[in-house]
Design a protein around this motif. Sequence first.
Motif, PDB file in Angstrom:
ATOM      1  N   PRO A 133      54.603  45.995  29.843  1.00 12.16           N
ATOM      2  CA  PRO A 133      55.722  45.119  30.235  1.00 12.16           C
ATOM      3  C   PRO A 133      56.183  45.305  31.674  1.00 12.16           C
ATOM      4  CG  PRO A 133      56.473  46.811  28.698  1.00 12.16           C
ATOM      5  CD  PRO A 133      54.981  46.888  28.731  1.00 12.16           C
TER       6      PRO A 133
ATOM      7  N   GLU B  65      63.329  37.708  22.454  1.00 11.17           N
ATOM      8  CA  GLU B  65      63.765  36.341  22.727  1.00 11.17           C
ATOM      9  C   GLU B  65      64.550  35.856  21.512  1.00 11.17           C
ATOM     10  OE1 GLU B  65      64.160  32.939  25.022  1.00 11.17           O
ATOM     11  OE2 GLU B  65      63.160  34.802  25.579  1.00 11.17           O
TER      12      GLU B  65
ATOM     13  N   HIS C 244      46.447  41.680  29.824  1.00 11.81           N
ATOM     14  CA  HIS C 244      47.684  42.419  30.103  1.00 11.81           C
ATOM     15  C   HIS C 244      48.131  43.340  28.970  1.00 11.81           C
ATOM     16  CE1 HIS C 244      48.378  40.361  33.881  1.00 11.81           C
ATOM     17  NE2 HIS C 244      48.124  39.214  33.288  1.00 11.81           N
TER      18      HIS C 244
ATOM     19  N   LEU D  26      54.252  41.426  25.012  1.00  7.52           N
ATOM     20  CA  LEU D  26      54.005  42.520  25.962  1.00  7.52           C
ATOM     21  C   LEU D  26      54.608  43.857  25.521  1.00  7.52           C
ATOM     22  CD1 LEU D  26      54.439  40.596  29.321  1.00  7.52           C
ATOM     23  CD2 LEU D  26      52.354  41.737  28.560  1.00  7.52           C
TER      24      LEU D  26
ATOM     25  N   THR E 202      55.656  37.153  26.842  1.00 11.77           N
ATOM     26  CA  THR E 202      56.679  38.177  27.092  1.00 11.77           C
ATOM     27  C   THR E 202      57.210  38.777  25.794  1.00 11.77           C
ATOM     28  OG1 THR E 202      58.389  36.451  27.261  1.00 11.77           O
ATOM     29  CG2 THR E 202      57.386  37.222  29.308  1.00 11.77           C
ATOM     30  N   THR E 203      57.062  38.059  24.691  1.00 14.07           N
ATOM     31  CA  THR E 203      57.428  38.624  23.387  1.00 14.07           C
ATOM     32  C   THR E 203      56.426  39.690  22.963  1.00 14.07           C
ATOM     33  OG1 THR E 203      58.543  36.608  22.656  1.00 14.07           O
ATOM     34  CG2 THR E 203      57.764  38.095  20.933  1.00 14.07           C
TER      35      THR E 203
ATOM     36  N   TYR F  21      53.739  43.869  34.216  1.00 15.81           N
ATOM     37  CA  TYR F  21      53.738  42.404  34.176  1.00 15.81           C
ATOM     38  C   TYR F  21      54.949  41.827  34.910  1.00 15.81           C
ATOM     39  CZ  TYR F  21      52.877  37.757  32.153  1.00 15.81           C
ATOM     40  OH  TYR F  21      52.605  36.424  31.968  1.00 15.81           O
TER      41      TYR F  21
ATOM     42  N   LEU G 249      58.306  42.482  33.682  1.00 14.75           N
ATOM     43  CA  LEU G 249      59.498  42.442  32.844  1.00 14.75           C
ATOM     44  C   LEU G 249      60.458  43.547  33.280  1.00 14.75           C
ATOM     45  CD1 LEU G 249      58.138  41.772  29.242  1.00 14.75           C
ATOM     46  CD2 LEU G 249      58.642  40.165  31.078  1.00 14.75           C
TER      47      LEU G 249
ATOM     48  N   LYS H 207      54.860  31.281  28.082  1.00 12.41           N
ATOM     49  CA  LYS H 207      55.506  32.385  28.803  1.00 12.41           C
ATOM     50  C   LYS H 207      56.370  33.209  27.855  1.00 12.41           C
ATOM     51  CE  LYS H 207      55.732  30.229  33.394  1.00 12.41           C
ATOM     52  NZ  LYS H 207      56.649  29.677  34.432  1.00 12.41           N
ATOM     53  N   LYS H 208      57.128  32.516  27.011  1.00 11.37           N
ATOM     54  CA  LYS H 208      57.971  33.209  26.033  1.00 11.37           C
ATOM     55  C   LYS H 208      57.104  33.990  25.042  1.00 11.37           C
ATOM     56  CE  LYS H 208      61.680  29.755  26.230  1.00 11.37           C
ATOM     57  NZ  LYS H 208      62.393  28.686  25.468  1.00 11.37           N
TER      58      LYS H 208
END
Length: 289
Positions: free
Chosen positions: A169, A221, A39, A117, A114-115, A172, A174, A110-111
């Motif tokens: 992002p 985050e 990704h 991306l 997403t941090t 994905y 976000l 997951k966190k």
Amino acid sequence: MAVRQGTATAELFIRRYTQSGDFKRLALWHEAAAECLKHISVPMNEIAYDYYERNGYEKWAARAKKEAREIQKHYQFHRTRAQIARQKFVGETCNPDSHSVLNTESENIKKFITTWLPHYPDRFYEFGIYPTFFRKQRELAEQRGDYVKVLRLEADAAEMCAAQYERIPLAYGLTNYEKYRDMYRQYALHLQSLAQQDPKALPPLVDRGKRILGSLAIQTEPSPQKAEVVLQIAKSDARIKVILAGQRAVRAHAIFQGFAWIVHFSNHSRGNIAVAIVDGKTAKVLDVF
């Protein structure tokens, strides 16, 4: 750089669970490393390759092709390792505590993902293709006094930054990154318009792309700990003190990973000396390498 920093950081957790023999969490982190490649690394490479190919930068396109093969190699490696790790605990009884641990680790991952991306589009003008390619091409154009070329390069760079937001992002899932993408697209259009005017000097707004992000609140985050506090906690750990004993001019920096801090210690003579993983909530040093 074919393997992006997100995957490289995931490998720290892979190392941790390899050493402890925790194959369940090891499998999850191998999968996380593969997800980062899929990704982040893959779309970034494709965006760059398409640009090089479209604009006749043959050597750069060949380099991007080589990186694509490296990415796939690393992706398959982590997928295979995840499968091997899973095979080692097939048939084991999974009690409620074990389920809870794995669920927590999955949430942490997951966190983590997403941090990472938005990491590269957020820092487009600091790392990666802008300093290694666009800045150098711009310097050559400026030396020739070709300001139209400079503006077109900066427009291409801004459009590529927008594409990274679109392909990483946003793709994905976000949310709230549309404004980032749209502002860079608008900036690219503005630069293209300026280039059509055949300017004899660079307009002052030519470097605005580097400042756009400052006008937007970067989404991260939250961590209850500040980097300065985390650095002191890591430095105070007995294991770190032993490793750093006798080392000179040691530099330390902490990066939040969405659920934990990674603290790197390095100096000029040895490069990387030690790494500490610090829990984002409790500020406890979880592991040291």
